[in-house]
Design an enzyme around this catalytic site. Sequence first.
Site, short mmCIF file in Angstrom:
data_model
loop_
_atom_site.label_atom_id
_atom_site.label_comp_id
_atom_site.label_asym_id
_atom_site.label_seq_id
_atom_site.Cartn_x
_atom_site.Cartn_y
_atom_site.Cartn_z
N VAL A 27 0.84 -1.20 0.00
CA VAL A 27 0.00 0.00 0.00
C VAL A 27 0.88 1.25 0.00
O VAL A 27 2.05 1.20 0.32
CB VAL A 27 -0.94 0.02 1.23
CG1 VAL A 27 -1.94 -1.13 1.16
CG2 VAL A 27 -0.16 -0.02 2.53
N CYS A 28 0.27 2.39 -0.37
CA CYS A 28 0.98 3.66 -0.36
C CYS A 28 1.42 3.97 1.06
O CYS A 28 0.68 3.66 1.99
CB CYS A 28 0.06 4.77 -0.85
SG CYS A 28 -0.25 4.70 -2.61
N PRO A 29 2.59 4.55 1.27
CA PRO A 29 3.54 5.05 0.26
C PRO A 29 4.57 4.01 -0.18
O PRO A 29 5.46 4.33 -0.94
CB PRO A 29 4.22 6.21 0.98
CG PRO A 29 4.30 5.74 2.41
CD PRO A 29 3.01 4.95 2.63
#
Length: 83
Positions: free
Chosen positions: A16-18
Amino acid sequence: MSEIQADDSIDITDVVCPITFVKTKMALEELGDGQVLAVHLNDGEPIQNVPRSLKDEGHKVLSVSQNDDGTYDLLVKKAGLEA
C-alpha cells in the site's frame, strides 16, 4: 504500432501507499538511464499517486493500461541523460 519492451518489471499489488512508490523508485534505481520499468499496481491510491510521483521526479510515464481485474500496468522510462 510497436510494443515497448520493458527492461524490468515489478508487481506492487501486494503493498500500500507510500510503499508502492518506494518499491517503484528502488526498482528504477537498479536500471540504467533511459531503460523502461513495467509496474503492475492496484486501482485507487497507487494508480493516482505512483505515476504522479514518478513524473515529479523527472521520469517519463510511457503508458498506463487497465486490466480486466481492475489492476493497472504502467510503463515508465527512467530519467537520465537521454530522457
